[in-house]
Design a protein around this motif. Sequence first.
Motif, PDB file in Angstrom:
ATOM      1  N   LEU A 408       0.707  -1.238  -0.123  1.00 61.14           N
ATOM      2  CA  LEU A 408       0.116   0.124   0.020  1.00 61.14           C
ATOM      3  C   LEU A 408       1.063   1.344  -0.158  1.00 61.14           C
ATOM      4  CD1 LEU A 408      -2.850   1.289   0.298  1.00 61.14           C
ATOM      5  CD2 LEU A 408      -2.631   1.126   2.823  1.00 61.14           C
ATOM      6  N   ILE A 409       1.802   1.233   0.939  1.00 59.32           N
ATOM      7  CA  ILE A 409       2.951   2.424   0.938  1.00 59.32           C
ATOM      8  C   ILE A 409       3.429   2.805  -0.332  1.00 59.32           C
ATOM      9  CG2 ILE A 409       4.811   3.160   2.008  1.00 59.32           C
ATOM     10  CD1 ILE A 409       3.958   2.083   4.722  1.00 59.32           C
ATOM     11  N   CYS A 410       3.876   1.533  -1.019  1.00 62.42           N
ATOM     12  CA  CYS A 410       4.549   1.599  -2.444  1.00 62.42           C
ATOM     13  C   CYS A 410       3.637   2.195  -3.428  1.00 62.42           C
ATOM     14  CB  CYS A 410       5.044   0.354  -2.816  1.00 62.42           C
ATOM     15  SG  CYS A 410       6.596  -0.283  -2.134  1.00 62.42           S
ATOM     16  N   GLY A 411       2.319   1.706  -3.275  1.00 63.66           N
ATOM     17  CA  GLY A 411       1.437   2.285  -4.506  1.00 63.66           C
ATOM     18  C   GLY A 411       1.155   3.959  -4.078  1.00 63.66           C
ATOM     19  N   VAL A 412       1.009   4.207  -2.821  1.00 67.59           N
ATOM     20  CA  VAL A 412       0.899   5.649  -2.646  1.00 67.59           C
ATOM     21  C   VAL A 412       2.085   6.479  -2.883  1.00 67.59           C
ATOM     22  CG1 VAL A 412       0.393   7.460  -0.823  1.00 67.59           C
ATOM     23  CG2 VAL A 412      -0.904   5.201  -0.983  1.00 67.59           C
ATOM     24  N   MET A 413       3.350   5.993  -2.671  1.00 73.54           N
ATOM     25  CA  MET A 413       4.623   6.597  -2.929  1.00 73.54           C
ATOM     26  C   MET A 413       4.583   6.742  -4.285  1.00 73.54           C
ATOM     27  SD  MET A 413       7.354   5.015  -0.373  1.00 73.54           S
ATOM     28  CE  MET A 413       8.654   5.693  -1.388  1.00 73.54           C
ATOM     29  N   ASN A 414       4.306   5.887  -5.162  1.00 70.81           N
ATOM     30  CA  ASN A 414       4.374   5.859  -6.577  1.00 70.81           C
ATOM     31  C   ASN A 414       3.602   7.075  -7.240  1.00 70.81           C
ATOM     32  OD1 ASN A 414       5.501   4.181  -9.359  1.00 70.81           O
ATOM     33  ND2 ASN A 414       3.105   4.481  -9.336  1.00 70.81           N
ATOM     34  N   ALA A 415       2.426   7.069  -6.682  1.00 68.80           N
ATOM     35  CA  ALA A 415       1.599   8.346  -6.996  1.00 68.80           C
ATOM     36  C   ALA A 415       2.123   9.476  -7.003  1.00 68.80           C
ATOM     37  CB  ALA A 415       0.132   7.997  -6.471  1.00 68.80           C
ATOM     38  N   LEU A 416       2.769   9.585  -5.652  1.00 69.30           N
ATOM     39  CA  LEU A 416       3.349  11.055  -5.311  1.00 69.30           C
ATOM     40  C   LEU A 416       4.573  11.162  -6.126  1.00 69.30           C
ATOM     41  CD1 LEU A 416       2.985  10.796  -1.231  1.00 69.30           C
ATOM     42  CD2 LEU A 416       1.568  12.116  -3.061  1.00 69.30           C
ATOM     43  N   PHE A 417       5.395  10.285  -6.528  1.00 73.39           N
ATOM     44  CA  PHE A 417       6.633  10.331  -7.183  1.00 73.39           C
ATOM     45  C   PHE A 417       6.268  10.582  -8.774  1.00 73.39           C
ATOM     46  CE2 PHE A 417       9.543   8.563 -10.237  1.00 73.39           C
ATOM     47  CZ  PHE A 417      10.597   9.080  -9.801  1.00 73.39           C
ATOM     48  N   GLY A 418       5.143   9.964  -9.164  1.00 72.87           N
ATOM     49  CA  GLY A 418       4.547   9.979 -10.490  1.00 72.87           C
ATOM     50  C   GLY A 418       4.272  11.576 -10.558  1.00 72.87           C
ATOM     51  N   ILE A 419       3.595  12.153  -9.737  1.00 68.82           N
ATOM     52  CA  ILE A 419       3.211  13.673  -9.963  1.00 68.82           C
ATOM     53  C   ILE A 419       4.389  14.427  -9.915  1.00 68.82           C
ATOM     54  CG2 ILE A 419       1.981  15.302  -8.537  1.00 68.82           C
ATOM     55  CD1 ILE A 419       0.111  13.315  -7.645  1.00 68.82           C
ATOM     56  N   PHE A 420       5.318  14.279  -9.059  1.00 67.70           N
ATOM     57  CA  PHE A 420       6.700  15.198  -9.084  1.00 67.70           C
ATOM     58  C   PHE A 420       7.244  14.851 -10.417  1.00 67.70           C
ATOM     59  CE2 PHE A 420      11.190  14.241  -8.646  1.00 67.70           C
ATOM     60  CZ  PHE A 420      11.676  15.292  -8.095  1.00 67.70           C
ATOM     61  N   LEU A 421       7.347  13.533 -11.010  1.00 65.03           N
ATOM     62  CA  LEU A 421       8.004  13.124 -12.198  1.00 65.03           C
ATOM     63  C   LEU A 421       7.489  14.002 -13.273  1.00 65.03           C
ATOM     64  CD1 LEU A 421      10.696  11.834 -13.451  1.00 65.03           C
ATOM     65  CD2 LEU A 421       8.947   9.868 -13.658  1.00 65.03           C
ATOM     66  N   TYR A 422       6.224  13.826 -13.407  1.00 70.49           N
ATOM     67  CA  TYR A 422       5.405  14.408 -14.354  1.00 70.49           C
ATOM     68  C   TYR A 422       5.661  15.959 -14.419  1.00 70.49           C
ATOM     69  CZ  TYR A 422       1.652  15.344 -17.611  1.00 70.49           C
ATOM     70  OH  TYR A 422       0.853  15.871 -18.597  1.00 70.49           O
ATOM     71  N   GLN A 423       5.741  16.809 -13.296  1.00 65.59           N
ATOM     72  CA  GLN A 423       5.763  17.955 -13.434  1.00 65.59           C
ATOM     73  C   GLN A 423       7.290  18.415 -13.742  1.00 65.59           C
ATOM     74  OE1 GLN A 423       4.637  18.945  -9.373  1.00 65.59           O
ATOM     75  NE2 GLN A 423       2.523  19.364  -9.795  1.00 65.59           N
ATOM     76  N   LYS A 424       8.409  17.742 -13.303  1.00 64.90           N
ATOM     77  CA  LYS A 424       9.697  18.099 -13.489  1.00 64.90           C
ATOM     78  C   LYS A 424       9.756  17.769 -15.105  1.00 64.90           C
ATOM     79  CE  LYS A 424      11.515  19.159  -9.774  1.00 64.90           C
ATOM     80  NZ  LYS A 424      12.418  20.431  -9.624  1.00 64.90           N
ATOM     81  N   LEU A 425       9.289  16.705 -15.779  1.00 63.57           N
ATOM     82  CA  LEU A 425       9.481  16.533 -17.064  1.00 63.57           C
ATOM     83  C   LEU A 425       8.627  17.710 -17.768  1.00 63.57           C
ATOM     84  CD1 LEU A 425       9.387  12.607 -17.211  1.00 63.57           C
ATOM     85  CD2 LEU A 425      11.108  14.195 -17.486  1.00 63.57           C
ATOM     86  N   LYS A 426       7.635  18.063 -17.474  1.00 59.78           N
ATOM     87  CA  LYS A 426       6.651  18.953 -18.157  1.00 59.78           C
ATOM     88  C   LYS A 426       7.392  20.419 -17.996  1.00 59.78           C
ATOM     89  CE  LYS A 426       1.865  20.489 -18.953  1.00 59.78           C
ATOM     90  NZ  LYS A 426       0.711  20.211 -18.215  1.00 59.78           N
ATOM     91  N   HIS A 427       8.078  20.889 -17.184  1.00 61.74           N
ATOM     92  CA  HIS A 427       8.779  21.777 -16.758  1.00 61.74           C
ATOM     93  C   HIS A 427      10.153  21.951 -17.686  1.00 61.74           C
ATOM     94  CE1 HIS A 427      10.502  25.552 -14.662  1.00 61.74           C
ATOM     95  NE2 HIS A 427      11.748  24.622 -14.498  1.00 61.74           N
ATOM     96  N   HIS A 428      10.740  20.928 -17.844  1.00 62.01           N
ATOM     97  CA  HIS A 428      11.895  20.744 -18.637  1.00 62.01           C
ATOM     98  C   HIS A 428      11.653  20.473 -20.052  1.00 62.01           C
ATOM     99  CE1 HIS A 428      14.330  21.835 -15.281  1.00 62.01           C
ATOM    100  NE2 HIS A 428      14.001  20.972 -14.527  1.00 62.01           N
ATOM    101  N   LYS A 429      10.523  20.277 -20.411  1.00 59.53           N
ATOM    102  CA  LYS A 429      10.251  19.796 -21.584  1.00 59.53           C
ATOM    103  C   LYS A 429      10.937  20.807 -22.782  1.00 59.53           C
ATOM    104  CE  LYS A 429       5.424  21.660 -22.904  1.00 59.53           C
ATOM    105  NZ  LYS A 429       5.600  22.710 -22.109  1.00 59.53           N
ATOM    106  N   ASP A 430      11.123  21.867 -22.610  1.00 58.34           N
ATOM    107  CA  ASP A 430      11.578  22.851 -23.507  1.00 58.34           C
ATOM    108  C   ASP A 430      13.037  23.069 -23.650  1.00 58.34           C
ATOM    109  OD1 ASP A 430       9.208  23.570 -24.457  1.00 58.34           O
ATOM    110  OD2 ASP A 430       8.894  24.965 -22.893  1.00 58.34           O
ATOM    111  N   SER A 431      13.937  21.928 -22.690  1.00 59.87           N
ATOM    112  CA  SER A 431      15.381  21.955 -22.627  1.00 59.87           C
ATOM    113  C   SER A 431      15.603  21.203 -23.977  1.00 59.87           C
ATOM    114  CB  SER A 431      15.601  21.006 -21.354  1.00 59.87           C
ATOM    115  OG  SER A 431      15.167  21.810 -20.165  1.00 59.87           O
TER     116      SER A 431
END
Length: 445
Positions: A408-431
């Motif tokens: 359960l903790i892994c599933g929740v952590m993955n969702a939080l990490f996924g949001i973090f990763l998505y935002q970072k990639l979207k922010h840097h997509k113009d690199s």
Amino acid sequence: MASQFSLFKHRRFNAMFFTQFFGAFNDNVFKQALILILTYVAASKMGMKVSLLNNLAALLFILPYFLFSALAGQIADKYEKTALTQSVKLLEVMIMLLAGVGFWFEIYWLLFVSLFLMGAQSAFFGPIKYAYLPAMLQKDELVGANGLFQTGTSLAILTGMITAGILTQLNDSTLWLIMTTLLMAIAGYIASKFMPKTPTTTKNLTINYNIVSSSIDIIKYLYSLPLLFFVIIGSSWFWFYGATFLTQTPEFSKVILHGNESVVILLLTLFSVGTALGSLVCKTLTKNQVGLRLLPIGIIGLSVFAIDLYFSLSDISNIPTNTIYGINELLTVSGTWRIFADLFLLGVFGGVYIVPMYAFVQSYAPTSHRSRIIGANNIFNAIFMVGSAIFSIIVLSVLNLGLPMLFLICGVMNALFGIFLYQKLKHHKDSMMPSDDNASSAYTK
């Protein structure tokens, strides 16, 4: 899908595929057989705890990735990759001869040395094989090729572990084990002889043999390419996630499902075949385009089915504990089909998540630094896998929360990490990547 498998018609793909497959298979036959021997034979003879020996074995195999990945990346960037592959595969044959002596005469310290050397050999091979694909394939072949590579690796790991279990149960098991590992090493070397020569792009590179400073240098360089850096962090998260689940498989089978050894194999098969299937469908889902549009799908699936696994386990909490179940008996227990489906689908979405990331790194890493960047990727993979072991120990042994809560903790952590990763990639997509001005648009392809 026909065009994906048509890659097997070409030496530029099939020779490396089988070189990689035999190597991954052999790694897992050797590692799993050693773990079984440590568990059932060596621990009592050496007067040491099984957990200590097994954790030492895991550490010795991962340690070379920390030590040598940056150096391996430099060498793979500087020299021709086919000749390097053949040298690494010849080294594997010699290591297996050394391990054979350890197995035959029960020299356990020699087996630990062999395990470390196998880890080192794998660490040097990693940057070569993943830099080889973009050098020899067209960009619209990369997703399909990585899907096949991930499929082959998943099946090699599974069949290697199963083969180790079978070999250790045979009469003259030591002889069978020595013959199998040696023959697989030779098969990998023979396959590498059919690889075509690759172009070299950085012949004038001066190799830094200081493993500390070279590791720091390539990580700094990678961090200067933020889009690529966070893609690699995302791919390393896959190894954290997968290692967390796969490491718990024996305890999951024994403690929660009350299953025998065949149930362990079933759980590994479900996860591995799921990963293989998810990897194969990436080509169709991406329409051969290198990009990260499957990332949200992979993240959602990995979280949903980890969380559902927690709830599905609560449905079988009343399973009788006075019986050891085989596969057929477990299939008749209410709720187990849902558990098996969760594990299979975790594998499927894991494949959907990881294959586009590998293709992205290969496609958009600067050609002059491609192997070194893959070496940096291997360093992060190793860090995340060690982090997985520490995390699991804290949850299970320090906090005593149990396996269902870990999932359960892994599933929740993955969702939080996924949001973090998505935002970072979207922010840097113009690199802009130095190797390709279109890299920034790959995120939304």
